[in-house]
Design a protein around this motif. Structure first.
Motif, PDB file in Angstrom:
ATOM      1  N   MET A  19      51.059  41.887  28.257  1.00 14.85           N
ATOM      2  CA  MET A  19      49.629  42.117  28.538  1.00 14.85           C
ATOM      3  C   MET A  19      49.300  43.607  28.485  1.00 14.85           C
ATOM      4  SD  MET A  19      48.930  39.418  31.632  1.00 14.85           S
ATOM      5  CE  MET A  19      48.956  37.631  31.356  1.00 14.85           C
ATOM      6  N   ASN A 172      51.969  36.810  39.925  1.00  8.54           N
ATOM      7  CA  ASN A 172      51.882  36.072  38.663  1.00  8.54           C
ATOM      8  C   ASN A 172      52.067  34.563  38.883  1.00  8.54           C
ATOM      9  OD1 ASN A 172      51.871  35.404  35.926  1.00  8.54           O
ATOM     10  ND2 ASN A 172      54.058  35.757  35.739  1.00  8.54           N
ATOM     11  N   GLU A 176      45.394  33.661  33.937  1.00  4.80           N
ATOM     12  CA  GLU A 176      44.073  34.292  33.874  1.00  4.80           C
ATOM     13  C   GLU A 176      43.948  35.367  34.963  1.00  4.80           C
ATOM     14  OE1 GLU A 176      39.587  32.710  34.241  1.00  4.80           O
ATOM     15  OE2 GLU A 176      40.883  31.428  33.003  1.00  4.80           O
ATOM     16  N   GLU A 179      46.193  38.370  34.151  1.00  6.12           N
ATOM     17  CA  GLU A 179      45.562  39.228  33.143  1.00  6.12           C
ATOM     18  C   GLU A 179      44.494  40.123  33.774  1.00  6.12           C
ATOM     19  OE1 GLU A 179      44.564  38.749  28.439  1.00  6.12           O
ATOM     20  OE2 GLU A 179      44.758  36.960  29.678  1.00  6.12           O
ATOM     21  N   GLN A 183      44.470  44.230  33.809  1.00  2.00           N
ATOM     22  CA  GLN A 183      43.349  45.031  33.303  1.00  2.00           C
ATOM     23  C   GLN A 183      42.840  46.008  34.366  1.00  2.00           C
ATOM     24  OE1 GLN A 183      40.832  41.847  31.956  1.00  2.00           O
ATOM     25  NE2 GLN A 183      41.806  41.757  29.937  1.00  2.00           N
TER      26      GLN A 183
END
Length: 195
Positions: A19, A172, A176, A179, A183
């Motif tokens: 990612m 984790n 979704e 991620e 970010q």
């Protein structure tokens, strides 16, 4: 800036590393590079053969199953194996790092804390997931027996100890959400680098 990325087996380190890579962050996967060096470095080969005997290498390279079968039952031999490989990986990483131009790089390593490599990082991220989830992921991924997975987990630091030494934690359990955490952390790290 060097950002270490670690987590127990099955936590999803590789998923999180991918990612970061998708966001344009250079990622160094220590385990992958260690495997390459075991194939290409005459120095490593010689030391591993001294430690485990000729059976440690086949014509095609290191016999990882043979070596793993020994070291995951004997912590002393695991420590000795790591002391052969990790200094070479550290040197290799330094060469790689000098060629990077990004605000920060990710150094992903399963035993970032155990090897002491975290001391060379400006920040550390630990990826975490419930123990049972981690075990199931590894059984599914590697086709490994539960006992073998549990033995590997016992050879790593427990998550609480890693989290205590980490600057950031990514949970984790849902891709979704993972991620989104990556970010947000990416933006924080870029901002930290600019200050």
């Amino acid at each position: 800036m060097i950002v270490g990325l670690t987590g127990g087996i099955g936590s999803g380190k590789s998923t999180v590393a991918a990612m970061f890579s998708e966001l344009g962050v250079p990622v160094y996967i220590a385990d992958t590079e260690a495997k390459k060096l075991m194939h290409t470095s005459p120095k490593i080969r010689e030391q591993i053969v001294q430690l485990f005997g000729e059976k440690a290498y086949t014509q095609s390279g290191p016999d990882n199953a043979y070596i793993a079968g020994i070291v995951f039952r004997d912590k002393t031999l695991l420590t000795r194996l790591n002391s052969i490989i990790h200094p070479e990986v550290g040197r290799h990483f330094k060469g790689w790092y000098t060629n990077q131009k990004a605000p920060y790089v990710i150094k992903e390593a399963a035993i970032l804390f155990e090897s002491g490599a975290y001391k060379d990082c400006d920040a550390v991220i630990t990826v975490t997931a419930p123990l049972e989830t981690r075990i199931e992921r590894v059984i599914l991924r590697d086709g490994a027996a539960r006992e073998a997975v549990e033995a590997r987990i016992k050879n790593q630091w427990d998550e609480a100890r890693k989290i205590e030494l980490s600057d950031y934690v990514i949970t984790n359990t849902d891709l979704e959400n993972t991620e989104k955490q990556v970010q947000e952390l990416h933006l924080r790290l870029i901002k930290a680098r600019e200050q």
